[in-house]
Design an enzyme around this catalytic site. Sequence first.
Site, PDB file in Angstrom:
ATOM      1  CE  LYS A  21      -4.113   1.646  -0.266  1.00  0.00           C
ATOM      2  NZ  LYS A  21      -4.939   1.337  -1.435  1.00  0.00           N
ATOM      3  CB  SER A  36      -7.963   1.414  -3.350  1.00  0.00           C
ATOM      4  OG  SER A  36      -7.669   1.406  -1.966  1.00  0.00           O
TER       5      SER A  36
END
Length: 583
Positions: free
Chosen positions: A188, A383
Amino acid sequence: MRFFKVFLASFLAFVVFTALCFIVLMVIVVKAITADKVTIEPNGILVLETRQSYNEQKLVNPVGALMRNEPGEVPGLFQTVRLIDNAATDDNIKGIFLKVNGNPNGFASTEELRNALLHFRQSKKFVYAYGEVMDQNAYYLASAADKVYLNPKGALDFIGFSSQLFFLKGALDKLEIKPEIFYCGKFKSATEPLRETQMTDANRIQTTEFLGELYGNFLLGIGQTRNIDTASLHGYANENLIQEPADALKYKLVDGLKYDDEVVAELKGKTGIKAEDKLNLVTLAKYNSGTDLSDGSGDSKIALIYAQGDIVGGESDRDNTIASENYIRTIRKAREDKSIKAILLRVNSGGGSALASEIIWRELALARKVKPVVVSMGDYAASGGYYISCMADSIFAEPNTLTGSIGVFGVMFNLQDFFKNKLGVTFDGVKTAQYADLGSVGRPLTDGEKRIIQRGVDTTYASFKSRVVEGRKLTSAVVDSIAQGRVWSGVQAKKLGLVDRIGGIKDALACAARLAKISEYRLREYPEVKDPFSKLVKSLTGDVSTRLVRNELGADYELYQEVQEVRAMQGEVQARLPFKYTF
């Protein structure tokens, strides 16, 4: 006395504004009444410009139409694909002339358009492409043409792909601004610009892999239409062999080096008109105005819901924003309408608010209980964009869609030293409970507060993964291994089970009809496009500052937007792609 002055001034301003709106409305009405109906004359050539930026949904442009003689409606991506399909069977259209002059569209959007051109060629009508300077994304679209011509003094960019990120940590250190970052998922990388000065090993690995996938698809597509093997194409780029227009011709990337007038002369020959006659060139805007695209037939309907832009909480009237309250109403309307037999969600989003993503996911999950829900992914469905997609009955992606990025993060900023040492400002106060001032920028977080925030991020990440487990019918272990915030290409995502099929909007629409067991249907698009007058008022009274900043910064406006996005991350858990990639 002062009250009456203010009142009269306000009243006068209101009267003037009302009169102005009335005059503008009358002009629109008169133009609408007196406007000649657009007719597509025989022997026409449909002109497409690669520099045209395509929104997912059509845009109305009343100010441009009223004051600058621009098209009143700009077709969306799917609408343009349908227009190209219609031109294939339109006797008045003999072929397509592709003006190659840059391409601002993403890879998946370009793939949709390129496939539409290849489908058009099956009608045995011609597709010619001509450009003076061709960048790689524009050339990829042009390579779908029968003939590709380059200006003899022009240029063709063919040097491979690269991805470059910018990092703010050094600047924040100098300003003594301390970001306090919480995230889940080793890949991430959305917070890397705030905490690193270069790419982490994990981010370098993931970017290298999906960039390679995108490049491989680029070479494969060109190789198939130009009849050149991908190894040779890679060699051209790696050795920088395409430096002059003559090189592009030598290595068969183009069919000839011609000036505009020479291409026009060839088009006249293709349409059988005399050299002194004028070509009947039909712009996309004109063809859109003169063509009635059928929305289908029958009593059954399929709802096509466009979800493009950042995912945010609450309501918003901004274009290209996925506001949770707006989309709850839209999805619920489609769910409760018994004539709507299926929902097709078109997602083009890098994510945003994790909570807003969950709220939209919930409404889609409720809809799926009563009718099929199919997802078509655009340039991005990552996401939060993947969060709202994962519950679908079937998911379609283009090979060069960027998706996945199953991970979350949160950012808080400690500005204590910045205010004290740079501005001479200090903070002090009182509180009635230990955590009453949690999130204050005037001091660092305590260890206890950090544990609270990290716990919230962990909970959101676990919830995200559970939605994927439930929607994709994968085990928790498998989802955990392919999550971690990692970005995947459409091809990679299909292999991993994150998507079901490689295909575009038309493929997803056909799937929705099959799942609903209907052969005839009418298409209904949402959100409903605002009427031209409402758009006009908004344009006249809208955010002037945004337009001024955009005009002042020019090409640097995107960098400014990214900095603004970093500011918007403060205090809310995000499910967001690590910025947008350009190549």
